[in-house]
Design an enzyme around this catalytic site. Structure first.
Site, short mmCIF file in Angstrom:
data_model
loop_
_atom_site.label_atom_id
_atom_site.label_comp_id
_atom_site.label_asym_id
_atom_site.label_seq_id
_atom_site.Cartn_x
_atom_site.Cartn_y
_atom_site.Cartn_z
N ASP A 102 0.86 -1.19 0.00
CA ASP A 102 0.00 0.00 0.00
C ASP A 102 0.90 1.24 0.00
OD1 ASP A 102 -1.89 1.95 0.36
OD2 ASP A 102 -2.71 1.15 2.22
N ASP A 160 -3.39 2.55 -5.50
CA ASP A 160 -2.27 2.56 -4.55
C ASP A 160 -1.99 1.23 -3.89
OD1 ASP A 160 -4.75 2.75 -3.36
OD2 ASP A 160 -4.05 3.97 -1.68
N GLU A 161 -2.81 0.21 -4.13
CA GLU A 161 -2.62 -1.07 -3.45
C GLU A 161 -2.47 -2.21 -4.46
OE1 GLU A 161 -5.32 -1.86 -0.17
OE2 GLU A 161 -5.99 0.23 -0.20
#
Length: 416
Positions: free
Chosen positions: A9, A105-106
């Protein structure tokens, strides 16, 4: 062979990318957010200095300024976020061909067996990936390393400052069971409330309950979260080449929408942006949906299937206008509108059923598609405002927004 899965993350992604591009932003309380005058006045991401003032993602700018009057608001730069998050995932893919995105973002990274290739332990590989992302891109990522996807995701949330939590079969009861039930995937507020009503507050409470009991009031979802809490998740990490399930876009209008004509100004621009993205993805869609949110924040969505899959803005607009007229309670003004197209097929593989008696209709469709492609080329060359629909001039404030904001392409859900 034991599975080893990383969930990575990018810490406060938007804000951190802004800090990476403009290092002076690290020295002031800063947040990425919209403009209050455009009614997009919420916090999208904040840096560590802003976090000290208890500023939260999703809260209004007004509330944030009350906590921190000197807070600096930076407008979002989505093209930069797309570029740098893809650069991060490029590094991930050097360690595994199984990288599954979970938003910008992950991502999950399946490194099972990769330890032998690199002659390192799974933890050493995770640490190396963290170091490379920071060294090459100046970004920090927090990670969870575990034997399944759910616990890997859980681990990455335990330490958000470039942390690395390792959850194994031997320690997961010590690490996972004390955590609140809402910390695990697919337990939201409604599910949490139902569990709390039955004195189930922690993941340990959930795991040690009877599966049949949990299933009795939560149904199939209850069985799923019980399995997750006990570490029985066997879901595989899918490659980043995910199948797109729907394309959509939505906007909160600069002022409340009171008439069909005002709604059409917004919907025509949204239909154009969705059709453009469908064409860019070489997709056609046959289920067209409209989402409406009223001034009182109550909302509804309606959808209808069309006979011929489409990526033509005018056809999408025609359908959502029908859905709007049939379902809008015009006594209450609208605050926001959205459009999505689903049930997608590949343009190249779809076989049109041509009519032997109505070729004029097919010619009209081809001409409309060509017209929209020309308009798209003009806008890409000269800007979005270089050419407009005539009806948008009736209220230029409603048409004064970027159709790139809010653009969503939705892959399949986490559960497949």
């Amino acid at each position: 062979m034991e599975r080893w899965i990383i969930h990575s993350d990018i810490n406060h992604c938007y804000a951190q990318i802004e800090e990476m591009m403009y290092p002076e932003l690290r020295n002031v309380p800063m947040a990425v957010g919209g403009h209050e005058e455009d009614r997009h006045g919420i916090i999208l991401a904040k840096n560590d200095l802003a976090k000290k003032y208890h500023i939260k993602t999703g809260e209004s700018l007004r509330d944030a300024f009350q906590k921190c009057p000197e807070l600096l608001i930076v407008p979002p730069h989505y093209d930069d976020y797309l570029f740098y998050t893809e650069e991060v995932k490029r590094i991930y893919r050097e360690y595994s061909d199984k990288v599954e995105s979970f938003g910008l973002d992950e991502a999950w990274i399946d490194i099972t067996g990769t330890e032998k290739l690199f002659h390192k332990t799974a933890m050493e590989l995770a640490e190396e990936i963290q170091r490379r992302v920071f060294k090459e891109l100046g970004l920090t990522v927090s990670m969870g390393l575990s034997f399944n996807k759910v616990f890997a995701k859980l681990g990455s949330d335990l330490d958000k400052k470039q942390g690395l939590a390792v959850i194994t079969r031997d320690n997961f009861k010590d690490m996972v069971f004390p955590l609140p039930i809402a910390d695990i995937l697919y337990i939201g507020k409604a599910t949490s409330s139902q569990l709390n009503e039955r004195n189930i507050y922690t993941l340990g409470d959930l795991a040690l309950s009877s599966k049949e009991y949990i299933k009795s009031f939560l149904g199939k979802n209850g069985e799923m979260v019980w399995l997750f809490a006990n570490g029985y998740d066997t879901l595989s990490v899918n490659s980043s080449q995910q199948v797109i399930k729907s394309v959509g876009n939505g906007i909160t209008a600069k002022h409340d929408i009171h008439t069909i004509e005002e709604a059409k100004i917004v919907l025509s621009m949204l239909a154009e942006s969705v059709a453009k993205r469908l064409r860019q993805s070489n997709k056609l869609g046959s289920v067209i949906s409209i989402g409406m949110r009223y001034k009182d924040l109550q909302g509804l969505s309606r959808q209808k299937r069309v006979d011929t899959p489409t990526n033509i803005a005018q056809e999408i607009l025609d359908m959502v206008m029908i859905l709007l007229r049939d379902n809008w309670n015009m006594a209450i003004p609208l605050r926001s509108l959205s459009i999505s197209v689903s049930s997608l097929v590949e343009k190249e593989t779809y076989a049109y059923q041509m009519s032997l008696f109505n070729t004029a209709n097919e010619e009209d469709r081809y001409e409309q598609l060509h017209l929209e492609e020309v308009i798209q080329e003009i806008k890409e060359r000269w800007g979005e405002k270089s050419i407009k629909y005539g009806h948008s001039l009736l209220d230029e404030e409603l048409s004064d927004f970027s159709t790139q904001l809010g653009m969503d392409i939705h892959p399949p859900g986490f559960l497949r």
